[in-house]
Motif scaffolding. Sequence first.
Motif, short mmCIF file in Angstrom:
data_model
loop_
_atom_site.label_atom_id
_atom_site.label_comp_id
_atom_site.label_asym_id
_atom_site.label_seq_id
_atom_site.Cartn_x
_atom_site.Cartn_y
_atom_site.Cartn_z
N ASN A 189 0.66 -1.26 0.06
CA ASN A 189 0.16 -0.06 0.02
C ASN A 189 0.99 1.20 -0.04
O ASN A 189 1.85 1.30 0.72
N VAL A 190 0.72 2.26 -0.69
CA VAL A 190 1.06 3.40 -0.87
C VAL A 190 0.79 4.39 0.25
O VAL A 190 -0.38 4.62 0.36
N ARG A 191 1.63 4.68 1.09
CA ARG A 191 1.06 5.44 2.24
C ARG A 191 1.30 6.86 1.99
O ARG A 191 0.55 7.56 2.08
N PHE A 192 2.59 7.28 1.40
CA PHE A 192 2.73 8.48 1.09
C PHE A 192 3.41 8.48 -0.39
O PHE A 192 4.25 7.89 -0.49
N PRO A 193 2.65 9.03 -1.19
CA PRO A 193 3.03 8.89 -2.74
C PRO A 193 4.29 9.46 -3.15
O PRO A 193 4.74 10.74 -2.68
N PRO A 194 5.15 9.00 -3.84
CA PRO A 194 6.27 9.41 -4.53
C PRO A 194 6.08 10.71 -5.46
O PRO A 194 5.06 10.65 -6.01
N LEU A 195 6.98 11.63 -5.14
CA LEU A 195 6.39 12.84 -6.05
C LEU A 195 7.24 13.14 -7.35
O LEU A 195 7.06 14.15 -8.06
N TRP A 196 8.68 12.17 -7.29
CA TRP A 196 9.17 12.53 -8.45
C TRP A 196 9.96 10.93 -8.65
O TRP A 196 9.88 10.30 -7.85
N GLY A 197 10.77 10.83 -9.78
CA GLY A 197 11.18 9.51 -10.11
C GLY A 197 10.26 8.62 -10.90
O GLY A 197 9.13 9.10 -11.40
N PRO A 198 10.53 7.33 -11.29
CA PRO A 198 9.96 6.44 -12.03
C PRO A 198 8.49 6.11 -11.27
O PRO A 198 7.57 5.66 -12.10
N GLU A 199 8.30 6.29 -9.94
CA GLU A 199 7.06 6.09 -9.56
C GLU A 199 6.07 6.87 -9.55
O GLU A 199 4.90 6.99 -8.74
N ALA A 200 6.29 8.17 -9.91
CA ALA A 200 5.77 9.48 -9.90
C ALA A 200 4.82 9.64 -11.23
O ALA A 200 4.92 8.78 -12.09
N TYR A 201 4.05 10.59 -11.14
CA TYR A 201 3.23 10.78 -12.38
C TYR A 201 4.26 11.40 -13.65
O TYR A 201 5.35 11.97 -13.16
N ASN A 202 3.94 11.22 -14.92
CA ASN A 202 4.85 11.42 -16.06
C ASN A 202 4.89 12.91 -16.53
O ASN A 202 4.30 13.91 -15.92
N TRP A 203 5.81 13.12 -17.17
CA TRP A 203 5.93 14.81 -17.88
C TRP A 203 4.75 15.27 -18.65
O TRP A 203 4.64 16.32 -18.65
N GLY A 204 3.82 14.41 -18.71
CA GLY A 204 2.75 14.83 -19.51
C GLY A 204 1.37 15.09 -18.62
O GLY A 204 0.42 15.48 -19.09
N ALA A 205 1.40 14.90 -17.46
CA ALA A 205 0.50 15.00 -16.42
C ALA A 205 0.46 16.39 -16.23
O ALA A 205 1.28 17.17 -16.01
N GLY A 206 -0.90 16.79 -15.65
CA GLY A 206 -1.30 18.08 -15.19
C GLY A 206 -0.39 18.33 -14.19
O GLY A 206 -0.16 19.64 -13.87
N MET A 207 -0.01 17.73 -13.38
CA MET A 207 0.57 18.00 -12.03
C MET A 207 2.06 18.18 -12.33
O MET A 207 2.57 18.88 -11.45
N ALA A 208 2.42 17.90 -13.46
CA ALA A 208 4.05 18.31 -13.84
C ALA A 208 4.20 19.78 -14.15
O ALA A 208 5.07 20.28 -14.19
N ARG A 209 2.94 20.29 -14.28
CA ARG A 209 2.97 21.80 -14.75
C ARG A 209 2.89 22.53 -13.18
O ARG A 209 2.18 21.97 -12.26
#
Lengths: 273, 370
Positions: B267-287
């Motif tokens: 279970n992901v307790r606190f989500p990764p914010l960067w690196g391979p387990e994070a949202y990719n460069w096309g995600a809205g959150m990358a803006r």
Amino acid sequence: MQHDEHRDLSKVDRNFEPYEPYRPVPLLLIAVACSLAIWGALTYIDNLTTAEQFVSRITPVSAEPVMPAAELAEGLGNASPETLTLVQAGRDHVWSCASCHGAAGEGTATTPRLAGQLSDYLLKQLVDFRDGTRDNAHMIYVAKALDEDEMHELANYYAQIRLPSRVGPRLDGDLERGRQITHEGDWKRNVPACVQCHGSGAEGVEPSFPVLAGQQPEYTFSQLAQWHAGARGNSPQQLMDKISQAMTPEDMRAVADYLATLPLDGAPASQIQ
Amino acid sequence: MSANFKNTGFGSALRRFGMAGAIGLVLFVIGVTLFYSDSFQRLAAAVGTDVDLPDAPGAEVAQANRAAMHAASAAWAKDVQVAAPHIPVGIDGFFAPPTDDEIPDGPFGEAVLRGRDIFNNTPKFAAQYSGNSQSCVNCHLDAGRKVFSAPLWGAYPKYPMYRGKNKKVNTFQDRMHGCFTYSMNAPASPAGGPPPLGDQVYLDLEAYAFWLADGTPAGQTLPGAGYPKVAKTELGYDYERGAKVYAANCALCHSADGQGHIEAAGNVRFPPLWGPEAYNWGAGMARIDTATSFIKYNMPLSQGQTLTDQEAWDVASYINSFERPADPRQVGTLEDARQTFHKDEQSYYGKEVRGKIIGHGVSRTTVAAE
């Protein structure tokens, strides 16, 4: 002569009254005092009845004989002789850990369970007691008598003890409400789910989020109440201060009781996502 | 001398005391009335002091308002002369979405439950299409309910909607297709891409979103929907300033290396914010502007709106100044992709950060090889 002029007794005001004349206390002042007295008396009576209701609601502890915690615990001997002496016998005038927290660190009522708690968390609390950033007269006294190595060893010792949960709900809290706050939170009050930081079974998340499952419900409640009232202030980033301040006393009781029902064997309780 | 004590006999004192007692009682009653009247709270609100929320559990008030809405709705259906139902709100004044105990029995309720599970734990319940450690709930807090965290009840009634990102009218499924492609980094998933339109994953998530929006007026923008925009600051954003904000406010949970915390059970307790387990460069959150809005209104968890605008901009730029999975739309060079997809946005895509052009992307395999 000027001197004579000053001594001229005929110029003395014979009606001069050297004492302050009696002046009655202003009526409004007494009235305000009266209203405050009424307020005070009513508040006192109100508190008294609430306290009585609260005491009467607390479920009496079962009279059945229970196996001593020390017989169920694993790891009670896993420390240096010096550390075990601190735990069991204390040193000089400083009492032992076990004298309050129990032979296996199981705790009782408002004295917390230490067995299986996160080592980093326990160490931080000892340091905070010593430095005065967490308040508790007993623990400040004890922590000031410990050096940093001893704190490390004690924290590690209690963290490695394995002991099944020995508590259940005792505060007559609403368990369904407790379940809701623990697993879902109440975001309309800005209260996140406990498990969001403390782990999906409230089993604790290294290094900063302590184990909540199986904690003494009176202790959990008392800590929430202290944060709520601003009496405990050593939560990182004031996280628990603000969360507790958003909780009602009923919610605190509910969540303290619910957390006491959670098992400690690592098996997640039902309804955990 | 005796003249001064003329009116101070015992009887007079008693009379005075009795009168004071009576006035005291009147004062007390006036005080109580004032305290319990609205005027006290209005005064407190006027001077900007926080007024305590009502003591009733937030959920109880919300549920009562929802029940009233359903009752009014049923009455209105029978007789249009009675008042139409109100939008149900909670103690915070925002829309009150249904709670889980309102999930109906039967096939629709089962779809809602499946959708809820996928939403809260995407890597587990939509494993086939999940290419990182992110779940929908990471950005849509409180299982898609929390205000200012793009709640589903705010989003669902706005679809179909025209979106500039792909220059067409998008259905709700199209929108989720985008979430899987970018935020869940589906290109790195076992399926190699997002679920095809019409897939059961979408049907379940759509059922969940539709159910959460019960009681909202279709097409309307509700208060609390989306992420509110945060005004640009004079200083602009700076990831080096952001590093300090991150250490003080975010590292406690997301850890200093931004990799969060994943429990032994997965279970992901606190989500990764960067690196391979994070949202990719096309995600809205990358803006950076989108991340700023999310952070300002939701982070640290339970302490939304405590960071200053400047801190939110800086820390968002810090988080988005690290490599993450590549933008799946990139086919030619990084610069081509930047010109085509990232030209007018606030991001570090294809730009130099700490002496290196970033945006090439990292994957689980490249990181494992390092």
